[in-house]
Every structure is written in C-alpha cells, then in structure tokens.
Design an enzyme around this catalytic site. Structure first.
Site, PDB file in Angstrom:
ATOM      1  N   PHE A 275     -34.589  27.663 -12.658  1.00  0.00           N
ATOM      2  CA  PHE A 275     -33.808  28.995 -12.681  1.00  0.00           C
ATOM      3  C   PHE A 275     -32.675  28.755 -13.784  1.00  0.00           C
ATOM      4  O   PHE A 275     -31.811  29.563 -14.043  1.00  0.00           O
ATOM      5  CB  PHE A 275     -33.169  29.708 -11.760  1.00  0.00           C
TER       6      PHE A 275
ATOM      7  N   LEU B 119     -27.124  17.481 -17.326  1.00  0.00           N
ATOM      8  CA  LEU B 119     -27.255  16.606 -16.494  1.00  0.00           C
ATOM      9  C   LEU B 119     -28.900  16.771 -15.733  1.00  0.00           C
ATOM     10  O   LEU B 119     -29.434  15.921 -15.065  1.00  0.00           O
ATOM     11  CB  LEU B 119     -26.477  16.951 -15.105  1.00  0.00           C
ATOM     12  N   GLY B 120     -29.187  18.202 -15.969  1.00  0.00           N
ATOM     13  CA  GLY B 120     -30.535  18.368 -15.506  1.00  0.00           C
ATOM     14  C   GLY B 120     -31.223  19.773 -15.702  1.00  0.00           C
ATOM     15  O   GLY B 120     -30.163  20.744 -15.891  1.00  0.00           O
ATOM     16  N   ALA B 121     -32.241  20.133 -15.524  1.00  0.00           N
ATOM     17  CA  ALA B 121     -32.751  21.463 -15.726  1.00  0.00           C
ATOM     18  C   ALA B 121     -33.636  22.008 -14.319  1.00  0.00           C
ATOM     19  O   ALA B 121     -34.573  20.877 -13.979  1.00  0.00           O
ATOM     20  CB  ALA B 121     -33.577  21.548 -16.918  1.00  0.00           C
ATOM     21  N   GLY B 122     -33.551  23.039 -13.861  1.00  0.00           N
ATOM     22  CA  GLY B 122     -34.310  23.397 -12.831  1.00  0.00           C
ATOM     23  C   GLY B 122     -35.186  24.756 -13.272  1.00  0.00           C
ATOM     24  O   GLY B 122     -35.367  24.960 -14.253  1.00  0.00           O
TER      25      GLY B 122
ATOM     26  N   LYS C   4     -23.571  25.166 -13.512  1.00  0.00           N
ATOM     27  CA  LYS C   4     -25.023  25.579 -13.280  1.00  0.00           C
ATOM     28  C   LYS C   4     -25.231  27.073 -14.155  1.00  0.00           C
ATOM     29  O   LYS C   4     -24.379  28.113 -14.016  1.00  0.00           O
ATOM     30  CB  LYS C   4     -25.243  25.981 -12.000  1.00  0.00           C
TER      31      LYS C   4
ATOM     32  N   ASP D   3     -33.026  27.171   1.014  1.00  0.00           N
ATOM     33  CA  ASP D   3     -33.599  26.254   0.057  1.00  0.00           C
ATOM     34  C   ASP D   3     -33.142  24.838   0.384  1.00  0.00           C
ATOM     35  O   ASP D   3     -32.760  24.111  -0.590  1.00  0.00           O
ATOM     36  CB  ASP D   3     -33.276  26.745  -1.431  1.00  0.00           C
TER      37      ASP D   3
ATOM     38  N   GLU E 182     -29.917  25.361 -16.010  1.00  0.00           N
ATOM     39  CA  GLU E 182     -29.628  23.951 -16.287  1.00  0.00           C
ATOM     40  C   GLU E 182     -28.251  23.639 -15.629  1.00  0.00           C
ATOM     41  O   GLU E 182     -27.353  24.500 -15.087  1.00  0.00           O
ATOM     42  CB  GLU E 182     -29.382  23.771 -17.848  1.00  0.00           C
ATOM     43  N   VAL E 183     -28.098  22.323 -15.503  1.00  0.00           N
ATOM     44  CA  VAL E 183     -26.774  21.842 -14.701  1.00  0.00           C
ATOM     45  C   VAL E 183     -26.112  21.033 -15.957  1.00  0.00           C
ATOM     46  O   VAL E 183     -26.729  19.931 -16.583  1.00  0.00           O
ATOM     47  CB  VAL E 183     -27.150  21.225 -13.627  1.00  0.00           C
TER      48      VAL E 183
END
Length: 524
Positions: A271, A266-269, A288, A379, A273-274
């Site tokens: 720290f 679904l996405g990468a941040g 996560k 955050d 991925e999701v």
C-alpha cells in the site's frame, strides 16, 4: 555526577516511558499532560500550517490552573530541575542548557516544559525527559526510574557494560521499594544479571542483608562499591545510560509535506513505500507513504488519533501525519528496519536462540499493552515489527489494516490478504479480535525461530485454509524448544477463547530460561 553515554539511539528502551506517557524513563514521574501549545493556527496564517496534537488534553497558558501542581511556589526545590544531558535548542523558543545546569520550571505539561535558567535568567522550552528534580534519585547515574526487571537485564547485558555494572530501580511488586540489579558472570550461563531486593527499615533506612543497614541508597551504593559483602560482585560502574530521544516538536501533529526531506527509500509494501527522511532539517524519521485511494483521509485521521494515544516503549511511536493525499505517516526511525529483513540479514541470521526468545518477549510485551487497552492489531507479522540499533523490537502498523479500502486486501480471498498469518475465524467470518492477534503471534514466533522463513513453506493460500480445516498445524523446527512450540500450539487453538492472553504469553517468554529459579537472590 559521572559522565553519561552520548549515544542517542531512538530505539533505546530507556529512551521512552511506558504507557501511556511519552518520554524516557527519566520523565515518568511527570503528571499526564499535553504538549505545550503556544500558537493555534489561524485562517489567515501565512506559510505552512501545523495542526496541534488532538490527543493533547490541555494547553499551556498564563491562566491554566493545571500547568503546575497544587502548592506550586516558584523557586522552591519542587520546581528546580537539573539537566541530565546537554541540549542545544532547535527551535527559536527553546532554551539551550548544559548537563548539570539548574533551571526553575515555570509551566509544565507533557513533554515540553517552560523553564528559566538560574545562571543566565533566560527562559524557554525544555525537553522534560532531559531533566530531573534537584536532589531527587533521578539525578543519580545509577537510578533507572520505572524500568522492569526484564528491561534491566537487557540494559545491563548490552555492549558497554562490564562485570559489576549495576542499577537501582523501582520495585515492580512493592510500591515505594527498590531493587538492585548487577551484571555477573558464571561459567555455566555466561553473562547474567542478578537482582537483589532492597528492603526498608521503619526508621527510613535501607538494607539488602540485615547485617548491613544504611540511611540512604547513596550510602548503600558506596558500601557495595568497596566490597561485595555477600553480593555476586562488587559494584563497579552504573549501567550505561543512552541519551534519550528528544520529544517530538510542539504543535506538530498534522504537518506540511514540505517539512519532510525524503532521503532514502527503505522498502515498498502493498500500500505504499517507507522512506528515511529528515523533518525540518533536524530530526531523522521514518515516513510511510500511502498509495492514493488506499484509505479515506477521514478514516485514517480518526484511526491515527487513536494510534497516537497508544504510547508504549515496545510500540513504534507515531509522531505526525500529512493528511492530504498521498497520506504520509511519520514515525520514529528504527535503524535495523523490519524484523523480517533483519532475521534474513547476515547479522540477524547469527542471533542465538536466547536472543530470538528475547525478541518474542519484547513483542508480546507490546501486544499485552494493546490487549490491555482493548485495541486490536489485525496484521501482526515479522514484516510489521521494526528493530532499533540496540535490537529493541517495536510493533508497527497497528490498526492500519482496519481502514484499508483495497479490494484485493479487504476481500479475504484477495491476493494481498495475509492468509498465512490470519486466524480461521477471521478468514471465514471476518471476526478480528485480540484472540485472532494471538493466532498471528504464534505464526510470528515461527517466523522468528526459522529466521524469517515464509510460514507453511511450499503451500498455497487455498491449501493452507484446507489444511487448517483438517487440523493441520506447522511442525516443530529442529532448533525450536518444545516449550516454545507449545506456546505456538496454544496460540493456534481452534476456539479463540482457548488461546492464551498476551499477558500470559509475556510472563512465559520473559522467564523462558529462568522459570524454575528465584529471580531474586536470597541474602543471609
């Protein structure tokens, strides 16, 4: 009983109780308790090991004096429940049932109760948020237990409801009293919701107007279904009631990695991925994945135990963890993804200002709970808010920032540190408090009202720091009401103690369009 909606949206506000319990509003008359733990993992156990929830306060068992309330008599009306929805067993020890089935509760603790079907005599575990005490108000289609006035409005204005759709709910201000909420329409405001206080008679009856009194709430509903008799509308049908999310599996806190089937990234941040994943082939979840080395396992587990204890319907529910590196964090699945991505999407970019204010109010409600529990997010930004299919906003990743060990993040001048969302005292001195979260919330409001625009557009991080030191604040966007911008400016006060509380911010945002009107209709 009429037919309930078969919708099963994990993000539905009605699908969960308010803090600190889990389960939908239907289960909020339960006592606090733990998940049922039937088996403790042993050293010689074969196959995957599931570690029970450490936040559970008690275990079920034949000698557990807390498993049922004092005065428990098996088969008494207090222990008989009726099914509000169908449930198909997904575990060997569960009990399947159909809507309307009656069961006697044998043991209760937390989200899973042990029960026996009165029809089949079979025994097993049942999700407590799928049942209600027989002959209680919870069995009525139109009764919504423990729901706030604001959430009543969100429900009644949701798709699937019509003019005259209604609910009766507990009064927020008067213990033991009730309120009637009805969907209405007027040319000036469009679809609206009107609220009526239901008052009680000394004899035990109920009335909205002294002209018409009733011996029961059921009688009151029948009367106003025949004609409006002073109400804004004749009552039509009960508010749509989505099927609640099933409680998380018993004894499954630290889970084996192989129990998760990763399906879609679904996405990468910064720290990790999701992913969208399926747990044990039956439950859709979000996972996560944390990059190895981004945090210590011990610190993570300690923080996760604390995060698990924060249960509120505007906080993303933490289900389970994989505690060996790479660490996995398993949460409820939120269909629309992050608020940041949603606001930039075609659907999100069309949301009108009142809906943006509603998103802000929902987030402030979750933060007011975090504030009340003396916790800090650290955050808070649109990327860390998730959105459900029914546009419920929930706060994610609370507390994680504290345990990240990446130097690019922990060094406040590092490239990964979210300077533009961070209060000056947190940037300069590392002073993170609920008041630095309030500053971040002001930035989040700006993200929402600009449909996901990066704060301080065109400015680098060092430029932002210098500008703030000289008193600069982002200007008001053209589409932003003065009253909303005033909240932002108050959130950005230099002195943390001068910033408002989240409780205050929530009260302003909840009544943003109706602050000058009485919330309850006056009856002759």
């Amino acid at each position: 009983m009429g037919g309930r909606s078969s919708c099963e949206d994990p993000g539905c506000p009605r699908s969960e109780g308010r803090a600190p319990r889990m389960g939908c509003v239907k289960s909020r008359f339960l006592r606090d308790g733990s998940k049922a733990s039937k088996t403790e993992p042993s050293a010689n156990q074969k196959g995957p090991v599931y570690v029970p929830d450490p936040t559970s306060s008690s275990k079920l068992g034949p000698n557990n004096s807390n498993s049922m309330p004092p005065g428990f008599v098996e088969g008494s009306e207090d222990t008989i429940v009726v099914a509000l929805y169908d449930y198909e067993a997904i575990h060997r020890e569960d009990l399947s049932f159909q809507k309307g089935d009656q069961m006697v509760v044998l043991e209760e603790a937390g989200e899973w109760w042990k029960a026996r079907s009165l029809a089949t005599k079979k025994e097993g575990y049942i999700p407590s948020n799928y049942v209600a005490r027989v002959n209680s108000l919870e069995t009525e289609e139109w009764f919504f237990k423990g729901i706030s006035r604001k959430d009543a409005e969100r429900h009644l204005l949701a798709p699937g409801n019509m003019l005259g759709s209604f609910m009766i709910r507990d009064s927020e201000t008067t213990k033991g009293s009730y309120s009637l909420s009805v969907r209405d329409f007027d040319p000036q405001h469009g679809d609206t919701v009107k609220h009526y206080k239901i008052r009680t008679l000394d004899s035990g009856g109920f009335y909205i107007s002294p002209r018409s009194t009733f011996s029961s709430l059921q009688e009151l509903v029948l009367h106003y279904k025949k004609g409006k008799d002073g109400l804004c509308q004749k009552l039509s049908v009960p508010c749509v009631s989505p099927k609640p999310q099933k409680p998380w599996e018993k004894d499954a806190w630290e889970i084996p990695r192989e129990s998760l089937q990763m399906e879609k990234k679904l996405g990468a941040g910064q720290f990790g991925e999701v992913w969208m994943a399926t747990y044990n082939k039956h439950t859709k979840v979000a996972v996560k994945t944390m990059k190895p080395g981004s945090m210590s396992v011990e610190a993570f587990l300690a923080e996760a135990n604390l995060m698990k204890s924060l249960q509120h319907d505007k906080l993303v529910k933490l289900h389970a963890v994989v505690s060996q590196e790479p660490i996995f964090i398993v949460t409820e699945f939120m269909a629309k993804g992050s608020l940041l991505d949603f606001l930039k999407s075609e659907e999100g970019s069309k949301q009108p200002l009142p809906k943006l204010i509603d998103f802000s109010a929902q987030i402030s409600e979750g933060m007011a709970f975090i504030e009340q529990r003396n916790y800090i997010h650290r955050d808070l930004r649109a990327a860390n808010i998730l959105v459900s299919a029914s546009l419920v906003c929930k706060i994610a990743d609370f507390g994680l920032a504290r345990i990240i060990e990446d130097n690019e993040y922990t060094a406040r001048e590092g490239a990964k540190f979210p300077i533009k969302w961070t209060a000056p005292e947190a940037i300069n001195f590392g002073s993170f408090t609920i008041k630095s979260d309030v500053w971040s919330f002001g930035i989040l409001l700006m993200e929402i009202v600009t449909y996901g625009r990066i704060p301080y557009p065109g400015m680098s991080n060092p430029e932002v720091i210098r500008a703030l030191e000289h008193g600069y604040r982002m200007p008001r966007p053209d589409n932003c009401p003065e009253e909303l911008y005033n909240i932002m400016i108050r959130c950005w006060k230099n002195r943390p103690e001068e910033r408002p509380t989240f409780e205050y911010i929530q009260s302003v945002l909840d009544d943003f369009y109706t602050a000058t009107e009485s919330q309850y209709q006056q009856q002759p």
